[in-house]
Design a protein around this motif. Structure first.
Motif, short mmCIF file in Angstrom:
data_model
loop_
_atom_site.label_atom_id
_atom_site.label_comp_id
_atom_site.label_asym_id
_atom_site.label_seq_id
_atom_site.Cartn_x
_atom_site.Cartn_y
_atom_site.Cartn_z
N PHE A 277 0.86 -1.18 0.00
CA PHE A 277 0.00 0.00 0.00
C PHE A 277 0.90 1.23 0.00
O PHE A 277 1.60 1.50 0.98
CB PHE A 277 -0.94 -0.05 1.20
N VAL A 278 0.89 1.93 -1.12
CA VAL A 278 1.90 2.95 -1.43
C VAL A 278 1.33 4.35 -1.28
O VAL A 278 0.21 4.63 -1.74
CB VAL A 278 2.42 2.77 -2.87
N TYR A 279 2.12 5.20 -0.64
CA TYR A 279 1.81 6.63 -0.57
C TYR A 279 3.05 7.36 -1.07
O TYR A 279 4.08 7.41 -0.40
CB TYR A 279 1.48 7.04 0.87
N PHE A 280 2.95 7.91 -2.28
CA PHE A 280 4.08 8.56 -2.95
C PHE A 280 3.91 10.07 -2.93
O PHE A 280 2.82 10.58 -3.18
CB PHE A 280 4.15 8.06 -4.40
N ARG A 281 4.99 10.77 -2.60
CA ARG A 281 4.96 12.23 -2.61
C ARG A 281 6.07 12.76 -3.51
O ARG A 281 7.23 12.34 -3.40
CB ARG A 281 5.11 12.80 -1.21
N VAL B 120 6.11 5.86 1.09
CA VAL B 120 5.92 4.99 2.26
C VAL B 120 5.07 3.82 1.79
O VAL B 120 4.02 4.02 1.17
CB VAL B 120 5.21 5.74 3.40
N ILE B 121 5.54 2.60 2.04
CA ILE B 121 4.83 1.40 1.58
C ILE B 121 4.60 0.46 2.75
O ILE B 121 5.55 0.08 3.46
CB ILE B 121 5.60 0.65 0.48
N ILE B 122 3.36 0.09 2.97
CA ILE B 122 3.01 -0.93 3.96
C ILE B 122 2.89 -2.26 3.23
O ILE B 122 2.10 -2.39 2.29
CB ILE B 122 1.69 -0.59 4.67
N HIS C 248 7.10 14.97 9.95
CA HIS C 248 7.81 14.88 11.23
C HIS C 248 8.95 13.86 11.25
O HIS C 248 9.62 13.73 12.28
CB HIS C 248 6.82 14.56 12.36
N GLY C 249 9.16 13.12 10.19
CA GLY C 249 10.31 12.24 10.12
C GLY C 249 10.06 10.83 10.63
O GLY C 249 8.92 10.41 10.89
N LEU C 250 11.16 10.10 10.84
CA LEU C 250 11.10 8.67 11.14
C LEU C 250 10.46 8.36 12.49
O LEU C 250 9.91 7.27 12.68
CB LEU C 250 12.52 8.08 11.10
N ASN C 251 10.55 9.28 13.44
CA ASN C 251 9.95 9.01 14.75
C ASN C 251 8.46 8.72 14.65
O ASN C 251 7.91 7.91 15.40
CB ASN C 251 10.19 10.19 15.70
N SER C 252 7.79 9.37 13.70
CA SER C 252 6.35 9.15 13.55
C SER C 252 6.06 7.76 13.00
O SER C 252 5.05 7.14 13.35
CB SER C 252 5.75 10.22 12.63
N VAL C 253 6.96 7.23 12.16
CA VAL C 253 6.77 5.88 11.64
C VAL C 253 6.95 4.86 12.76
O VAL C 253 6.17 3.91 12.90
CB VAL C 253 7.76 5.58 10.49
N GLU C 254 7.97 5.08 13.59
CA GLU C 254 8.17 4.17 14.71
C GLU C 254 7.01 4.23 15.69
O GLU C 254 6.57 3.21 16.22
CB GLU C 254 9.48 4.48 15.43
N ALA C 255 6.47 5.42 15.91
CA ALA C 255 5.30 5.56 16.78
C ALA C 255 4.11 4.80 16.22
O ALA C 255 3.36 4.14 16.95
CB ALA C 255 4.96 7.04 16.96
N ALA C 256 3.93 4.88 14.90
CA ALA C 256 2.83 4.14 14.26
C ALA C 256 3.03 2.64 14.41
O ALA C 256 2.07 1.90 14.66
CB ALA C 256 2.75 4.53 12.79
N CYS C 257 4.28 2.19 14.27
CA CYS C 257 4.57 0.76 14.43
C CYS C 257 4.24 0.29 15.84
O CYS C 257 3.69 -0.81 16.04
CB CYS C 257 6.03 0.48 14.11
N HIS C 258 4.55 1.10 16.84
CA HIS C 258 4.24 0.74 18.22
C HIS C 258 2.73 0.73 18.45
O HIS C 258 2.22 -0.10 19.22
CB HIS C 258 4.93 1.69 19.19
N LEU D 161 -2.72 7.78 6.89
CA LEU D 161 -2.46 8.41 8.18
C LEU D 161 -0.97 8.47 8.49
O LEU D 161 -0.46 9.47 8.99
CB LEU D 161 -3.19 7.65 9.29
N VAL D 162 -0.26 7.39 8.18
CA VAL D 162 1.15 7.28 8.55
C VAL D 162 2.05 8.14 7.66
O VAL D 162 2.94 8.85 8.16
CB VAL D 162 1.61 5.81 8.50
N ALA D 163 1.84 8.08 6.35
CA ALA D 163 2.76 8.74 5.42
C ALA D 163 2.84 10.26 5.62
O ALA D 163 3.94 10.81 5.70
CB ALA D 163 2.38 8.39 3.98
N PRO D 164 1.71 10.98 5.69
CA PRO D 164 1.83 12.43 5.89
C PRO D 164 2.56 12.78 7.19
O PRO D 164 3.30 13.78 7.23
CB PRO D 164 0.36 12.89 5.92
N GLU D 165 2.35 11.97 8.23
CA GLU D 165 3.07 12.22 9.48
C GLU D 165 4.57 12.05 9.28
O GLU D 165 5.38 12.82 9.81
CB GLU D 165 2.57 11.26 10.57
#
Length: 372
Positions: free
Chosen positions: A137-141, A157-159, A183-193, A175-179
């Motif tokens: 699931f791809v979100y390309f910017r 960002v690809i799930i 805001h960078g990689l920390n937001s991806v790790e937060a989403a993973c948690h 939801l994840v990609a725009p964050e």
């Protein structure tokens, strides 16, 4: 655009992300040594990994970051994900583009988890997991940035998941990609948690799934359910009042009425072609359009399962390009979604071609655009 280089598809990472990945490895090692559940164990019930793909001047499209760090992906899988992460023609895809893909897993890849086997036993047959494929699931910017060598910021960002939950994971990546971009990689790790807190996908269960300040309520389809499109009573237990769930009516269905609005005249013919697994090419101007049409075609024969192969978005760089474009034998039973004009010539010998009109043309659709 994609590079022809066939080497390692993992690009260089900055020192911050390197440190983050090292910490993840250390945390997992400590949990294993203490016989505790490893971080992101429940994450793996739903999602295989999350990839950040960027454009590297030396490698072309390359994986910048992979979550979790120990996710098993063969080099062929990484290459296919990288090539499919960007639209074929970036010039017309300014801003954000969202679509989904389906790739064949390379030999030697990971097997299904026990929860996946349990899910397959209880879910509708047409939603079963196929061990040989991944969904992405791809979100390309793409935005102009004169500070970069190529003048553009290009990243996806690809799930990656085993589940054909098109609606759910399209919402999650939205939801994840725009964050991440803001805001960078920390937001991806937060989403993973957040995802690591999700209950397992047991068919028939209604679940509240927290993700970056939002709660998605879904029902996992069950074979014995009266309705496979989800729903069920609203369950707000254990959800803070300020985070009332966003209810997804279905975790897998797309808006087929909207997708088929330009081909209503041909619906019966298309149903026959899909039911008999005829080779079909969907030619569109964007991966979002091709992916939606291919997915809608596959869903036409529900509750029957479409047992042939299908690729919502396919490029000339795919590892199976030669297999599907050769003229030495008849086209295979597959539905391909393509956007590169090169396919108009390469696949002209295929028996069934659907040319989806550009939305800017007012949605007009002539009979001759389906060849049979």
């Amino acid at each position: 655009m994609a590079s022809e280089q066939k080497g390692e598809r993992t690009g260089a990472k900055d020192s911050g992300s390197q440190t983050m990945l090292s910490e993840q490895k250390k945390e997992k090692a400590e949990c294993k040594s203490q016989n505790k559940p490893t971080p992101w164990e429940r994450f793996s019930n739903w999602i295989h990994c999350i990839c950040i793909v960027t454009f590297d001047l030396e490698l072309g499209q390359a994986i910048e970051v992979l979550y979790p760090v120990d996710a098993q992906l063969q080099e062929e899988d990484k290459a296919n994900i990288c090539y499919l992460a960007f639209p074929d023609s970036n010039s017309s895809c300014m801003g954000d583009t969202k679509f989904h893909i389906r790739i064949r897993q390379a030999p030697g890849g990971p097997d299904l988890l026990p929860i996946h086997t349990l899910y397959n036993q209880k879910c509708p047959v047409y939603l079963q997991i196929d061990n040989g494929y991944f969904y992405g699931f791809v979100y390309f910017r793409q935005v102009k940035d004169i500070s970069l060598p190529r003048g553009y910021f290009q990243k996806s960002v690809i799930i990656i998941s085993r589940f054909p939950f098109i609606n759910l994971f399209s919402e999650v990546v939205s939801l994840v990609a725009p964050e991440f971009f803001d805001h960078g990689l920390n937001s991806v790790e937060a989403a993973c948690h957040d995802i690591d807190q999700w209950a397992p996908p047991i068919p028939g269960d209604t679940l509240n799934l927290p993700i970056i300040g939002t709660v998605l309520q879904v029902q996992v389809p069950c074979d014995s359910a009266k309705s496979n499109s989800g729903g069920g009573p609203l369950n707000v237990a254990n959800v803070p009042p300020t985070l009332l769930p966003t209810v997804l009516p279905s975790i897998y269905e797309i808006n087929t009425f909207q997708v088929f609005s330009t081909v209503l005249y041909h619906m019966h013919l298309l149903w026959e072609l899909v039911l008999t697994a005829e080779p079909i090419v969907v030619m569109a101007s964007s991966p979002a359009t091709s992916a939606q049409m291919v997915q809608a075609l596959v869903s036409m024969i529900t509750p029957l399962m479409y047992y042939a192969d299908y690729r919502p978005y396919f490029t000339i760089h795919d590892s199976e390009f030669r297999e599907y474009t050769t003229r030495t034998h008849a086209p295979p039973p597959i539905i391909l979604g393509v956007t590169n004009p090169f396919f108009a010539k390469t696949l002209q010998h295929w028996p069934h071609i659907i040319k989806v009109p550009d939305s800017s043309n007012g949605g007009s659709f002539q009979k001759h655009k389906i060849r049979k």
